[in-house]
Design an enzyme around this catalytic site. Sequence first.
Site, mmCIF file in Angstrom:
data_model
loop_
_atom_site.group_PDB
_atom_site.id
_atom_site.type_symbol
_atom_site.label_atom_id
_atom_site.label_comp_id
_atom_site.label_asym_id
_atom_site.label_seq_id
_atom_site.Cartn_x
_atom_site.Cartn_y
_atom_site.Cartn_z
ATOM 1 N N HIS A 44 0.653 -0.925 0.089
ATOM 2 C CA HIS A 44 -0.460 -0.110 -0.118
ATOM 3 C C HIS A 44 0.993 1.441 0.291
ATOM 4 O O HIS A 44 0.694 1.998 -0.613
ATOM 5 C CB HIS A 44 -0.701 -0.099 1.113
ATOM 6 C CG HIS A 44 -2.231 0.744 1.235
ATOM 7 N ND1 HIS A 44 -1.453 2.002 2.190
ATOM 8 C CD2 HIS A 44 -2.674 1.211 1.032
ATOM 9 C CE1 HIS A 44 -2.842 2.939 1.817
ATOM 10 N NE2 HIS A 44 -3.361 2.555 1.322
ATOM 11 N N CYS B 235 -2.072 -2.823 -16.210
ATOM 12 C CA CYS B 235 -1.629 -1.597 -15.467
ATOM 13 C C CYS B 235 -1.486 -1.554 -14.297
ATOM 14 O O CYS B 235 -1.696 -0.677 -13.124
ATOM 15 C CB CYS B 235 -3.014 -1.096 -14.941
ATOM 16 S SG CYS B 235 -4.474 -2.533 -14.063
HETATM 17 C C1 PEP Z 1 -3.130 -5.089 -9.896
HETATM 18 O O1 PEP Z 1 -4.187 -6.085 -8.882
HETATM 19 O O2 PEP Z 1 -2.099 -4.710 -10.420
HETATM 20 C C2 PEP Z 1 -4.209 -3.750 -10.402
HETATM 21 C C3 PEP Z 1 -3.834 -2.819 -10.592
HETATM 22 O O3 PEP Z 1 -4.680 -3.705 -9.177
HETATM 23 P P1 PEP Z 1 -4.576 -3.215 -7.643
HETATM 24 O O4 PEP Z 1 -3.031 -3.499 -7.173
HETATM 25 O O5 PEP Z 1 -5.177 -2.093 -7.002
HETATM 26 O O6 PEP Z 1 -4.810 -4.013 -6.497
#
Ligand code: PEP
Length: 851
Positions: A430, A806
Amino acid sequence: MPDTLRQDQDPEVTLITPSAPISTPTHGGRAKCLQRLVRLDMPVPRTVALRFDTVHRIARGAMPDIDRILAEFPRGALLCVRPSSEDPDWGGPGSVLNIGMNDAAYVELSDSIGADAASSLYQRFVMAYAIHVARLDPDVFEEIDGTGQDGLSEALRCYEEEAEEPFPQDPARQLAEVLRSMARAWDGTTARLLRQAKGAPVDAGLGLIVQQMALGLGIGECGSGVLQLVNSETGLPQITGRYLSQSQGREALQRGQKSLFLECDPRGPSLEEIAPEAFEQLKQYAAFMREKLRAEMQIEFTLENGSVHILDGVRVKRSARAALRIAVRLAEEGIISRQEAVMRVEPRGLSELLHRQIDPEAERDVLGRGVAASPGAATGRIVFSSSEAQASAARGEPCVLVRRETSPEDVRGMHAAVAVLTERGGITSHAAVIGRGLGLPCVVGAVRMGFRLHDKLLLAEDGRRFREGDIITVDGSSGQILAGAPKTIEAALDDAFQTFMSWADAERDIGIRANADTPADATTARNFAAQGIGLCRTEHMFFEAERITPMREMIFADSPDDRKAALARLLPMQRADFIELFRIMEGMPVCIRLFDPPLHEFLPSDRAGMRDLAEALDLPVSDVTRRVESMGEYNPMLGMRGVRLGIAVPEIYDMQARAIFEATLEASRDGAPVVPEIMLPLVSACREVELVRSRIDAVAAAVRHERGRDFDYSLGVMVETPRACLRADEIAQHAHFLSFGTNDLTQMTYGLSRDDAGRFMSDYVQQGVFPEDPFHRLDAEGVGELIRIGVRRGRQGNGGVMLSVCGEHGGNPESIAFCRSVGIDYVSCSPFRVPVARLAAAQLAIQDKMG
Ligand code: PEP
Ligand code: MG
């Protein structure tokens, strides 16, 4: 003798001439560069190059024909040996000068250059030979205080006493021993580890060059120095370097020497004043080299009775900002092409330009180390909670937020802090993700430091204690935590940067978007020329003070009606969020991911928070506590989150979809029409998409009907579970786009918690279990295989589907190379990594074009 014949006779020993067969992969960069200087007709002393394989054999005891080498030089000439590795940054053993100095040479030189200079040369050689070749303790020579003949006699006596033999007089033996010791030094463990840390391959070779000395000591103006035409830190034109009369090698650069400036300088005497002709010549040589070698070079020179000798030319050492400015200026002057300029800047180095950095000259008092999770450096007072961070910011005091780990509850504290340090976590935890999003320096997983949060105490790795209010510096680029406030240098987004990035964009063939959750992120993304938002994580929008309470009421609601009422309070806030984002990103795509994390993350975790919530909901604390506990999950990352919430508590997604559509109409009223992209997280089954999609379509129809206006939108799926990769063909039939969420996909493919992996990741990488942290650089073999399958099947199911990545890997150059190779349309990364991604992608395209 013609060169060709010479080579036939002894390929191990190559005199550097314009046509000699010398190449960087066989003889090293220095030998090749000297050949270029010879071709330019520079006054380079006669030089012989030894190949990597010859030096390798020398290290194993097989000497080349030493008399053959000596025969290349005038009888009695003094020589030096210098290293020539393939990449100058890989280093090498120090040069040894004045080889050939002995009693006979001393007598001869005393006649030609004077007894003092001859003594000094001999003494220097005895000491260098003793320390670097005979490996005697340098302390042996510490007592010598005389100079001239006395100093020399002392040095020879000390040598004889320690080495238990007289100083070797035979130049052939001297040269052989120097070659052997330098060849062996290259094979030493420390040298090997050091160069590997700089990217050298395990079997990197070393070449050696043997060069006739230009003495630098003697009658008339004699001395040595270095000169370059740019400032290494700023990259701006400036003649820099030093010169020292009666010196050799790089002595002019040693501290404490009375070296001269090169150009006239109010601070002291200069070479320009004492030897104007030589200075003029040096400037001309340097400019000529810059033009012909197509790089900013530092020249090492010697003056011998006023005449200039160029001993060496190396590419100027440079900071990232200097590298960029140098490349731009060389291209603007037509010396190199724009493509070459783009290739000359290391993408990772760019992040140095985007953030404030610790001055490379500053002293570092290192308290601890962790994962370098978000680059840049910032200094502030230690605080141990988000509320203290906010209070500190309100007082105008920069603070560093120190936590065991951060959770969504800390986001406001992170906004208030100038940097974050956590005990736990890895590159996608986080704190790391939010830190990068905010451009906030961040070090996570500093497990060797002590985090005594209850005592408001931070312990350095060496046991030093730091309390709340003490000043520390977080260097998120190196992963170090430093005591106090070392000097920093500002970010450098000047015209050269903009020009350079525009050249990179002209080459790039893969899209780059930004992951942006807030108006500030979106503004940064636009400033860094992202081509849209590839991931807006909407959950971050619910943590502000006026939102968290209705959010909690919604979570606690017993009936659908109560839930609806709470969501109705959140709707206008969400709508306002999206209007703002759409306006900032006007004319560009914005991909909004619906709510992803488990709901209980929004509930308080401590007693005070429970009490506040009980008051707000008018419930007994025990009820609230019980309810919060009942929502806890054993494995929340694999539990009730993502699209599963969308199925189980559909009102949340309904509200978000409505907010997006209403904002679309609103933002399209005065700007270009917005076409929002809506993305579903954590999908693993096609049916999930079908169910949620039909509800979202229904909301769209309702909004169109209510407002009497039409709009378009596209719906996509995050492919972040292994099953979604495997079933991408059927999933893609219900989606306009698929976006690989490589953070969760890596977590689930390895079965490796992204929040806990930091604890053992460095052990794993050090022991070679993983070549690199897979949350940092995409694992092309395993996770990559799933992506390849997902890409192939996704396109089979829907030929027009748009594909993107992403996860955090979207900002990592090697991962971008992978994404591009499998046919991903765009990558999306933290706003501050957008320029790095743009440059990395441009370099890949140029490499392809160049074959
Ligand atoms: C991922 O899991 O790669 C993502 C982009 O979502 P998050 O990091 O919010 O879980
Ligand atoms: Mg995810």
